[in-house]
Scaffold this motif. Structure first.
Motif, mmCIF file in Angstrom:
data_model
loop_
_atom_site.group_PDB
_atom_site.id
_atom_site.type_symbol
_atom_site.label_atom_id
_atom_site.label_comp_id
_atom_site.label_asym_id
_atom_site.label_seq_id
_atom_site.Cartn_x
_atom_site.Cartn_y
_atom_site.Cartn_z
ATOM 1 N N HIS A 13 42.101 -33.069 -15.109
ATOM 2 C CA HIS A 13 42.865 -34.140 -14.441
ATOM 3 C C HIS A 13 42.588 -33.852 -12.889
ATOM 4 O O HIS A 13 42.998 -34.994 -12.124
ATOM 5 N N GLU A 14 42.150 -32.473 -12.422
ATOM 6 C CA GLU A 14 42.534 -32.298 -11.245
ATOM 7 C C GLU A 14 41.218 -32.583 -10.336
ATOM 8 O O GLU A 14 39.759 -32.525 -10.557
ATOM 9 N N SER A 15 41.653 -33.652 -9.258
ATOM 10 C CA SER A 15 40.283 -33.906 -8.577
ATOM 11 C C SER A 15 39.610 -32.876 -7.913
ATOM 12 O O SER A 15 41.008 -31.478 -6.766
ATOM 13 N N LEU A 16 38.423 -33.023 -6.996
ATOM 14 C CA LEU A 16 38.171 -31.686 -6.183
ATOM 15 C C LEU A 16 37.157 -32.417 -4.904
ATOM 16 O O LEU A 16 37.518 -33.304 -4.443
ATOM 17 N N ALA A 17 37.586 -31.338 -3.989
ATOM 18 C CA ALA A 17 36.571 -31.706 -2.868
ATOM 19 C C ALA A 17 35.913 -29.898 -2.352
ATOM 20 O O ALA A 17 36.585 -29.027 -2.085
ATOM 21 N N HIS A 18 35.162 -30.637 -1.189
ATOM 22 C CA HIS A 18 34.262 -29.784 -0.592
ATOM 23 C C HIS A 18 33.160 -30.297 1.197
ATOM 24 O O HIS A 18 33.564 -31.955 0.896
ATOM 25 N N CYS B 243 43.691 -39.587 -0.485
ATOM 26 C CA CYS B 243 44.136 -39.087 -2.077
ATOM 27 C C CYS B 243 45.382 -40.081 -2.195
ATOM 28 O O CYS B 243 45.990 -40.243 -3.185
ATOM 29 N N GLU B 244 46.351 -40.526 -1.127
ATOM 30 C CA GLU B 244 47.269 -41.352 -0.930
ATOM 31 C C GLU B 244 46.855 -42.618 -1.611
ATOM 32 O O GLU B 244 48.324 -43.211 -2.684
ATOM 33 N N GLN B 245 45.689 -43.348 -1.093
ATOM 34 C CA GLN B 245 45.638 -44.526 -1.791
ATOM 35 C C GLN B 245 44.994 -44.078 -2.881
ATOM 36 O O GLN B 245 45.536 -44.755 -4.155
ATOM 37 N N LEU B 246 44.496 -43.624 -3.903
ATOM 38 C CA LEU B 246 44.129 -43.180 -5.006
ATOM 39 C C LEU B 246 45.127 -42.911 -6.069
ATOM 40 O O LEU B 246 44.485 -42.624 -7.327
ATOM 41 N N GLY B 247 46.525 -41.855 -5.309
ATOM 42 C CA GLY B 247 47.455 -41.935 -6.224
ATOM 43 C C GLY B 247 46.824 -40.255 -6.635
ATOM 44 O O GLY B 247 46.894 -40.052 -7.697
ATOM 45 N N VAL B 248 45.976 -39.446 -6.308
ATOM 46 C CA VAL B 248 45.733 -37.929 -6.666
ATOM 47 C C VAL B 248 47.133 -37.539 -6.070
ATOM 48 O O VAL B 248 47.389 -37.216 -5.195
ATOM 49 N N SER B 249 47.299 -36.565 -6.850
ATOM 50 C CA SER B 249 48.547 -35.594 -6.515
ATOM 51 C C SER B 249 47.686 -34.422 -6.605
ATOM 52 O O SER B 249 48.826 -33.032 -6.119
ATOM 53 N N VAL B 250 47.061 -34.448 -6.840
ATOM 54 C CA VAL B 250 46.521 -32.123 -6.834
ATOM 55 C C VAL B 250 44.242 -32.158 -6.549
ATOM 56 O O VAL B 250 43.583 -33.387 -6.913
ATOM 57 N N ILE B 251 44.615 -31.501 -4.969
ATOM 58 C CA ILE B 251 43.491 -31.328 -4.874
ATOM 59 C C ILE B 251 42.866 -30.214 -5.046
ATOM 60 O O ILE B 251 43.792 -28.888 -4.600
ATOM 61 N N ILE C 132 48.217 -30.676 8.075
ATOM 62 C CA ILE C 132 47.731 -31.988 8.009
ATOM 63 C C ILE C 132 48.078 -33.248 6.499
ATOM 64 O O ILE C 132 48.676 -34.077 6.348
ATOM 65 N N PHE C 133 48.170 -32.375 5.007
ATOM 66 C CA PHE C 133 48.940 -32.493 4.336
ATOM 67 C C PHE C 133 50.698 -31.818 4.301
ATOM 68 O O PHE C 133 51.348 -32.456 2.970
ATOM 69 N N LYS C 134 51.126 -31.498 5.515
ATOM 70 C CA LYS C 134 52.704 -31.699 5.455
ATOM 71 C C LYS C 134 53.107 -32.731 5.228
ATOM 72 O O LYS C 134 52.634 -33.640 5.767
ATOM 73 N N GLY C 135 54.673 -32.565 4.454
ATOM 74 C CA GLY C 135 54.993 -33.681 4.095
ATOM 75 C C GLY C 135 54.839 -35.387 2.643
ATOM 76 O O GLY C 135 55.198 -35.552 2.433
ATOM 77 N N SER C 136 53.656 -34.090 2.085
ATOM 78 C CA SER C 136 52.979 -34.742 0.905
ATOM 79 C C SER C 136 52.949 -34.727 0.078
ATOM 80 O O SER C 136 53.521 -33.517 -0.169
ATOM 81 N N ASP C 137 53.082 -34.826 -1.321
ATOM 82 C CA ASP C 137 53.934 -34.910 -2.430
ATOM 83 C C ASP C 137 52.310 -34.429 -3.210
ATOM 84 O O ASP C 137 52.448 -34.074 -4.150
ATOM 85 N N ILE C 138 51.115 -33.713 -2.223
ATOM 86 C CA ILE C 138 49.128 -32.988 -2.701
ATOM 87 C C ILE C 138 49.846 -32.117 -2.809
ATOM 88 O O ILE C 138 50.413 -31.499 -1.845
ATOM 89 N N VAL C 139 49.572 -31.964 -3.955
ATOM 90 C CA VAL C 139 49.518 -30.144 -3.840
ATOM 91 C C VAL C 139 47.793 -29.813 -3.493
ATOM 92 O O VAL C 139 46.728 -30.107 -4.841
ATOM 93 N N ILE C 140 47.533 -29.196 -3.204
ATOM 94 C CA ILE C 140 46.685 -27.872 -2.583
ATOM 95 C C ILE C 140 45.908 -26.530 -3.616
ATOM 96 O O ILE C 140 47.122 -25.213 -2.982
ATOM 97 N N LYS C 141 45.175 -26.156 -3.834
ATOM 98 C CA LYS C 141 44.783 -25.929 -4.929
ATOM 99 C C LYS C 141 43.673 -25.095 -4.085
ATOM 100 O O LYS C 141 42.727 -25.322 -4.218
ATOM 101 N N MET C 142 43.548 -23.817 -3.243
ATOM 102 C CA MET C 142 42.053 -23.352 -2.871
ATOM 103 C C MET C 142 41.683 -22.247 -3.046
ATOM 104 O O MET C 142 42.180 -20.979 -3.336
ATOM 105 N N TYR C 143 40.621 -22.296 -3.789
ATOM 106 C CA TYR C 143 39.976 -21.207 -5.180
ATOM 107 C C TYR C 143 39.205 -20.366 -4.383
ATOM 108 O O TYR C 143 38.951 -21.042 -3.350
#
Length: 150
Positions: A25-30, A105-113, A137-148
């Motif tokens: 359920h976690e979104s991906l980005a690159h 992410c804010e528009q789509l309701g994504v909480s983890v990238i 850029i993500f400071k102050g948001s509730d979005i969790v960023i996981k960088m692998y």
């Protein structure tokens, strides 16, 4: 994780395989180029796993924007950071793409990238710059960023 909205974001750097460790359920980005030629590096793995090249091209996104696909319970975000696959991104274009990603992410309701060490590797941006940019850029948001990284 720090819950103070005025402090750093929820940022984690994790040793491991992005595709094996990101939850379904976690979104991906690159990062990719505007020409959407994903023939090397992790971009090639994204193409093999999620396809959608024509869907991405049909979105007609410019440098500094983000195209995306919806696959099952997740979004796959493609940050357009440069014109041509052989270019290296400008720092300003990279930052614009991150701002666009946050907005989407804010528009789509994504909480983890979950993402690889975007902008580094073939794109040659310094890792310290990438970390600082993502955190700012993500400071102050509730979005969790996981960088692998491997």
């Amino acid at each position: 994780m720090n819950t103070n909205k005025n402090s750093l974001i929820n940022f984690q750097e994790i040793k491991g395989d992005l595709f094996a460790n990101a939850l379904p359920h976690e979104s991906l980005a690159h990062c990719i180029s505007k020409d959407i030629r994903m023939g090397a590096g992790i971009a090639l793995q994204f193409v093999k796993k999620y396809g959608g090249v024509q869907e991405l091209k049909a979105q007609r996104k410019n440098v500094g924007e983000v195209a995306y696909l919806k696959r099952d319970d997740r979004y796959i975000f493609y940050l357009i950071t440069k014109e041509i696959v052989y270019d290296c991104p400008e720092k300003g274009d990279f930052i614009c793409s991150l701002h666009c990603l946050r907005g989407l992410c804010e528009q789509l309701g994504v909480s983890v990238i979950c993402m690889p060490r975007i902008g580094t590797g073939l794109d040659k941006l310094p890792l310290d710059f990438v970390h600082a940019s993502v955190k700012e850029i993500f400071k102050g948001s509730d979005i969790v960023i996981k960088m692998y990284y491997i």
